[in-house]
Scaffold this motif. Structure first.
Motif, mmCIF file in Angstrom:
data_model
loop_
_atom_site.group_PDB
_atom_site.id
_atom_site.type_symbol
_atom_site.label_atom_id
_atom_site.label_comp_id
_atom_site.label_asym_id
_atom_site.label_seq_id
_atom_site.Cartn_x
_atom_site.Cartn_y
_atom_site.Cartn_z
ATOM 1 N N VAL A 268 64.209 36.833 55.295
ATOM 2 C CA VAL A 268 65.499 36.621 55.959
ATOM 3 C C VAL A 268 66.469 35.938 55.010
ATOM 4 C CG1 VAL A 268 64.471 36.458 58.258
ATOM 5 C CG2 VAL A 268 64.815 34.386 56.942
ATOM 6 N N TYR B 164 62.853 41.840 60.583
ATOM 7 C CA TYR B 164 63.056 40.761 61.541
ATOM 8 C C TYR B 164 64.543 40.622 61.869
ATOM 9 C CZ TYR B 164 63.556 36.031 63.372
ATOM 10 O OH TYR B 164 63.905 34.946 64.147
ATOM 11 N N SER B 165 65.380 40.757 60.866
ATOM 12 C CA SER B 165 66.817 40.544 61.056
ATOM 13 C C SER B 165 67.417 41.501 62.082
ATOM 14 C CB SER B 165 67.552 40.671 59.715
ATOM 15 O OG SER B 165 67.109 39.670 58.816
ATOM 16 N N ASP C 294 68.119 33.075 63.578
ATOM 17 C CA ASP C 294 67.993 33.754 62.291
ATOM 18 C C ASP C 294 66.720 33.336 61.567
ATOM 19 O OD1 ASP C 294 70.841 35.111 61.879
ATOM 20 O OD2 ASP C 294 71.144 33.142 62.778
ATOM 21 N N PRO D 298 60.586 34.273 58.193
ATOM 22 C CA PRO D 298 61.523 33.482 59.005
ATOM 23 C C PRO D 298 60.979 32.144 59.457
ATOM 24 C CG PRO D 298 60.572 35.258 60.315
ATOM 25 C CD PRO D 298 60.075 35.454 58.916
#
Length: 313
Positions: free
Chosen positions: A9, A301-302, A267, A19
């Motif tokens: 990330v 993931y983002s 985030d 993350p």
């Protein structure tokens, strides 16, 4: 071509390998969990060091920790050897090639916070978290976090002292966390940590006394997870408008928890009290997160962050 989702990330100008961020106060000064068999720093995007002040602090008297239903109260009182000692004697021995380390700055005045930032600016930490919301010290701490204008003053004082990203830790006890977020971003914060612990207490009914010597302490663990999700949701719109990332935290113990936090706008994911339940939870969490992303056809993931669907769209 690999179908493995990308778990790296971007956070406040930094690239984290995952993350997951280990939270301040839960891993000492970064060396405690390296002694656990099976521990792997490659599972971690960053480690936030224990809260640090300009001068050494002894912390509060015991009892300082107490287990509660689905959580934990702590009132350590920022026991630490002082910022200069950390920079000169602790940071050189940490495995900076394996993961990133962030400082956690504390003080009783904006000027003290600024001095901590100045000391850590000339060090290998890659970011500085600003603890304006510590609920278990009698001076500073939560008083700054509950006053949006004072919180902004702390950030303003620190900003000229360092080129490193500043990440402001917000208090759930604030009357208007969104306004605090807005003002600290305007003052120069590069990221937000949401949330710090709630204020709580426990009572010994036989002695009819507080269990914690400090009377109150910070409540963490699964008990505060619904509050944390709501506070992230409240701050997400303001942060996203300014492209300011959120480190979501509060009661995460498994992949499902982390996914909820990502969906509402985290985030990065902060892991704290959950490590006391399971010191090796990070690897398991990443496996579960990766499986979820693959099952939902998400490449990273983002892509999951801020994907909450509401009736308003």
């Amino acid at each position: 071509m690999s179908n493995t989702p990308d778990l790296s990330v971007s956070f406040a100008g930094l690239t984290l390998q995952t993350p997951l961020v280990l939270l301040s106060g839960c891993v000492g000064f970064g060396e405690e969990y390296t002694r656990v068999e099976g521990w792997d720093n490659r599972d971690i995007g960053a480690v936030i060091l224990k809260g640090t002040t300009v001068e050494p602090r002894m912390g509060n008297a015991p009892h300082r920790v107490y287990e509660t239903p689905s959580g934990m109260l702590n009132a350590i009182g920022l026991q630490n050897p002082g910022a200069r000692y950390v920079v000169e004697h602790i940071l050189p021995g940490l495995p900076h090639h394996e993961t990133q380390f962030w400082a956690n700055a504390n003080g009783t005045s904006p000027e003290e916070y600024a001095e901590v930032a100045r000391i850590f600016d000339d060090s290998p930490v890659t970011a500085i978290e600003i603890n304006i919301s510590c609920p278990n010290v009698k001076a500073g701490g939560v008083h700054f976090g509950n006053d949006p204008c004072m919180a902004a003053r702390v950030v303003e004082a620190m900003r000229p002292m360092t080129k490193k990203p500043l990440i402001t830790k917000l208090s759930p006890n604030s009357a208007d966390i969104a306004e605090t977020a807005r003002l600290v971003i305007e003052a120069g914060s590069d990221g937000l940590s949401v949330i710090n612990t709630l204020v709580g207490m426990a009572v010994d009914i036989e002695k009819r006394k507080p269990v914690i010597d400090n009377i109150s302490g910070g409540l963490s663990g699964p008990a505060i997870k619904p509050v944390a999700l709501w506070k992230i949701h409240q701050t997400r719109a303001i942060a996203a408008k300014q492209s300011i990332p959120i480190l979501g935290q509060g009661g995460i113990t498994c992949a499902r928890d982390a996914i909820e936090f990502a969906v509402v706008g985290s985030d990065a994911i902060g892991i704290g009290t959950g490590l006391f339940y399971d010191p090796l939870m990070c690897g398991k969490l990443l496996d579960g997160l990766s499986e979820y992303l693959q099952r939902h056809g998400l490449a990273s993931y983002s892509e999951l962050v801020g994907s909450l669907v509401t009736k308003n769209g």
